[in-house]
Design a protein around this motif. Structure first.
Motif, PDB file in Angstrom:
ATOM      1  N   ARG A  51      27.571  36.908  23.201  1.00 22.81           N
ATOM      2  CA  ARG A  51      28.382  37.683  24.130  1.00 22.81           C
ATOM      3  C   ARG A  51      29.858  37.474  23.807  1.00 22.81           C
ATOM      4  N   PHE A  52      30.596  38.575  23.749  1.00 24.27           N
ATOM      5  CA  PHE A  52      32.031  38.548  23.506  1.00 24.27           C
ATOM      6  C   PHE A  52      32.722  39.167  24.720  1.00 24.27           C
ATOM      7  N   ALA A  53      33.809  38.565  25.156  1.00 22.39           N
ATOM      8  CA  ALA A  53      34.507  39.059  26.344  1.00 22.39           C
ATOM      9  C   ALA A  53      36.007  38.953  26.165  1.00 22.39           C
ATOM     10  N   VAL A  54      36.723  39.900  26.749  1.00 19.46           N
ATOM     11  CA  VAL A  54      38.177  39.896  26.807  1.00 19.46           C
ATOM     12  C   VAL A  54      38.562  40.067  28.269  1.00 19.46           C
ATOM     13  N   LYS A  55      39.474  39.238  28.751  1.00 18.74           N
ATOM     14  CA  LYS A  55      39.818  39.272  30.171  1.00 18.74           C
ATOM     15  C   LYS A  55      41.312  39.028  30.372  1.00 18.74           C
ATOM     16  N   LYS A  56      41.900  39.754  31.326  1.00 14.30           N
ATOM     17  CA  LYS A  56      43.275  39.527  31.757  1.00 14.30           C
ATOM     18  C   LYS A  56      43.259  39.290  33.263  1.00 14.30           C
ATOM     19  N   THR A  57      43.751  38.143  33.705  1.00 20.50           N
ATOM     20  CA  THR A  57      43.726  37.796  35.124  1.00 20.50           C
ATOM     21  C   THR A  57      45.114  37.564  35.712  1.00 20.50           C
ATOM     22  N   LYS A  58      46.106  37.382  34.887  1.00 18.23           N
ATOM     23  CA  LYS A  58      47.448  37.103  35.381  1.00 18.23           C
ATOM     24  C   LYS A  58      48.145  38.393  35.808  1.00 18.23           C
ATOM     25  N   GLY A  59      48.835  38.335  36.963  1.00 22.03           N
ATOM     26  CA  GLY A  59      49.577  39.491  37.419  1.00 22.03           C
ATOM     27  C   GLY A  59      48.763  40.392  38.323  1.00 22.03           C
ATOM     28  N   ASN A  60      49.375  41.484  38.736  1.00 23.79           N
ATOM     29  CA  ASN A  60      48.721  42.406  39.660  1.00 23.79           C
ATOM     30  C   ASN A  60      47.613  43.219  39.001  1.00 23.79           C
ATOM     31  N   VAL A  61      47.792  43.535  37.741  1.00 24.07           N
ATOM     32  CA  VAL A  61      46.810  44.353  37.024  1.00 24.07           C
ATOM     33  C   VAL A  61      45.815  43.447  36.312  1.00 24.07           C
ATOM     34  N   GLY A  62      44.531  43.691  36.552  1.00 18.07           N
ATOM     35  CA  GLY A  62      43.489  42.911  35.910  1.00 18.07           C
ATOM     36  C   GLY A  62      42.619  43.785  35.025  1.00 18.07           C
ATOM     37  N   PHE A  63      41.999  43.152  34.044  1.00 16.12           N
ATOM     38  CA  PHE A  63      41.144  43.879  33.107  1.00 16.12           C
ATOM     39  C   PHE A  63      40.129  42.918  32.529  1.00 16.12           C
ATOM     40  N   HIS A  64      38.904  43.389  32.360  1.00 15.67           N
ATOM     41  CA  HIS A  64      37.957  42.628  31.555  1.00 15.67           C
ATOM     42  C   HIS A  64      36.923  43.554  30.950  1.00 15.67           C
ATOM     43  N   SER A  65      36.474  43.178  29.776  1.00 16.54           N
ATOM     44  CA  SER A  65      35.488  43.946  29.039  1.00 16.54           C
ATOM     45  C   SER A  65      34.615  42.974  28.262  1.00 16.54           C
ATOM     46  N   ALA A  66      33.343  43.344  28.080  1.00 14.12           N
ATOM     47  CA  ALA A  66      32.432  42.434  27.390  1.00 14.12           C
ATOM     48  C   ALA A  66      31.366  43.216  26.652  1.00 14.12           C
ATOM     49  N   LEU A  67      30.840  42.597  25.616  1.00 13.65           N
ATOM     50  CA  LEU A  67      29.706  43.114  24.855  1.00 13.65           C
ATOM     51  C   LEU A  67      28.709  41.985  24.684  1.00 13.65           C
ATOM     52  N   GLY A  68      27.475  42.212  25.151  1.00 15.22           N
ATOM     53  CA  GLY A  68      26.441  41.200  25.046  1.00 15.22           C
ATOM     54  C   GLY A  68      25.221  41.739  24.314  1.00 15.22           C
ATOM     55  N   VAL A  69      24.570  40.871  23.537  1.00 16.53           N
ATOM     56  CA  VAL A  69      23.414  41.272  22.745  1.00 16.53           C
ATOM     57  C   VAL A  69      22.330  40.214  22.889  1.00 16.53           C
ATOM     58  N   ILE A  70      21.104  40.650  23.216  1.00 14.94           N
ATOM     59  CA  ILE A  70      19.933  39.762  23.211  1.00 14.94           C
ATOM     60  C   ILE A  70      18.854  40.463  22.387  1.00 14.94           C
ATOM     61  N   SER A  71      18.476  39.884  21.266  1.00 13.13           N
ATOM     62  CA  SER A  71      17.530  40.536  20.358  1.00 13.13           C
ATOM     63  C   SER A  71      16.113  40.487  20.942  1.00 13.13           C
ATOM     64  N   HIS A  94      30.474  46.570  29.127  1.00 15.50           N
ATOM     65  CA  HIS A  94      31.151  47.063  30.324  1.00 15.50           C
ATOM     66  C   HIS A  94      32.663  46.989  30.140  1.00 15.50           C
ATOM     67  N   VAL A  95      33.351  47.817  30.911  1.00 16.34           N
ATOM     68  CA  VAL A  95      34.802  47.827  30.967  1.00 16.34           C
ATOM     69  C   VAL A  95      35.191  47.908  32.439  1.00 16.34           C
ATOM     70  N   ALA A  96      36.110  47.058  32.877  1.00 20.44           N
ATOM     71  CA  ALA A  96      36.552  47.045  34.270  1.00 20.44           C
ATOM     72  C   ALA A  96      38.059  46.868  34.328  1.00 20.44           C
ATOM     73  N   ALA A  97      38.677  47.513  35.310  1.00 19.92           N
ATOM     74  CA  ALA A  97      40.115  47.384  35.522  1.00 19.92           C
ATOM     75  C   ALA A  97      40.384  47.389  37.019  1.00 19.92           C
ATOM     76  N   GLY A  98      41.390  46.626  37.438  1.00 26.71           N
ATOM     77  CA  GLY A  98      41.674  46.539  38.857  1.00 26.71           C
ATOM     78  C   GLY A  98      43.129  46.222  39.143  1.00 26.71           C
ATOM     79  N   TYR A  99      43.465  46.339  40.420  1.00 26.95           N
ATOM     80  CA  TYR A  99      44.814  46.024  40.881  1.00 26.95           C
ATOM     81  C   TYR A  99      44.715  45.164  42.131  1.00 26.95           C
ATOM     82  N   SER A 100      45.552  44.111  42.200  1.00 24.58           N
ATOM     83  CA  SER A 100      45.543  43.178  43.328  1.00 24.58           C
ATOM     84  C   SER A 100      46.916  43.120  43.982  1.00 24.58           C
ATOM     85  N   TRP A 101      46.910  43.102  45.309  1.00 32.19           N
ATOM     86  CA  TRP A 101      48.123  42.900  46.101  1.00 32.19           C
ATOM     87  C   TRP A 101      48.093  41.478  46.646  1.00 32.19           C
ATOM     88  N   PHE A 102      49.031  40.644  46.227  1.00 32.75           N
ATOM     89  CA  PHE A 102      49.061  39.245  46.640  1.00 32.75           C
ATOM     90  C   PHE A 102      50.026  38.978  47.792  1.00 32.75           C
TER      91      PHE A 102
END
Length: 277
Positions: A11-31, A51-59
């Protein structure tokens, strides 16, 4: 005679959690040959998930809420033959109000798909798409006594449904003690409930096995008691009790006409009565 399986999972994943704008995406493989019975439990194999996900947070607090977030997501599942199994579009929100009450909700839209496992070892079977929604309201979590209520609705395109209504009362008399009492009522109408696999010489298109399905009308009422009590940093007591009453009736027996479809034909099922009450 000895049999063995070999496979891999990654499984490979990329994620951004810092700041108001968030993003994460991943690719997983099970043979298909991946097997971990000596190490643990494997729920599913033969899947490529992304999957691909994006969001916005108000702190910072506003005139309407203390904090909030909204996320949008889409995902896909494929098997190793390149067939699309699952697709979804998902939106979720969380709002913490000025009085510290909170509202959580999500909405999911899933088009028609393909299930590799519903026939319990047989061919793949198609399933109808569905739309699902969830809403929960919770009181102030800072209080010793708090209450939450939730509603879940799942509308299936073939006329079936899954509905759940829940209430939970939580009591924290001290930081080391937490007692939760909850009650749920669930009602389900499924038009694609697996019943049995019956050897059948007339079932040529499904490899001489009749994969029997039916309608299932089910109601489940349950209560849950959970206690977490910490005596010392190294000693605690945890208790989980869930009594329930379930009633279900099967009707309209049918068998799968051809693998990879949602086509059925009437079937005279002579096996044991699967009804429960």
């Amino acid at each position: 005679e000895t049999y063995s399986l070999s496979g891999y999972m990654t499984r490979f994943a990329v994620k951004k959690t810092k700041g108001n704008v968030g993003f994460h995406s991943a690719l997983g493989v099970i043979s298909p040959g991946f097997e971990t019975n000596d190490l643990g439990f494997t729920w599913v194999t033969n899947v490529i998930n992304m999957h691909v996900a994006a969001g916005y947070s108000w702190f910072e607090p506003t005139n309407w809420f203390r904090n909030a977030n909204v996320w949008l997501m889409t995902s896909r599942n494929y098997d190793f033959e390149g067939r699309q199994l699952f697709e979804q579009y998902y939106a979720t929100t969380y709002i913490n109000l000025l009085n510290y009450w909170s509202i959580s909700s999500w909405l999911q839209i899933t088009p028609d798909g393909l299930d590799l496992h519903d026939t319990r070892g047989g061919p793949a079977i198609a399933y109808y798409g569905y739309k699902a929604a969830f809403l929960e309201l919770s009181t102030d979590t800072r209080k010793k006594l708090r209450l939450s209520g939730s509603v879940y609705y799942d509308f299936i395109d073939d006329g079936g449904y899954d509905r759940n209504y829940g209430l939970e009362l939580t009591y924290n008399p001290s930081p080391s003690i937490k007692l939760s009492l909850s009650a749920d009522f669930n009602e389900i109408l499924s038009h694609q409930q697996w019943v049995a696999n019956v050897p059948d010489s007339s079932a040529v298109s499904t490899y001489y096995t009749s994969y029997v399905f039916s309608d299932l009308d089910e109601q489940v009422t349950s209560g849950t008691i959970r206690l977490d009590w910490g005596f010392t940093p190294r000693l605690s007591l945890q208790m989980y009790v869930q009594p329930y009453i379930a009633v279900g009736s099967y009707s309209d027996y049918k068998r799968l006409s051809e693998g990879g479809t949602y086509d059925f034909e009437p079937y005279d099922y002579q096996g044991p009565n699967p009804d429960f009450n």
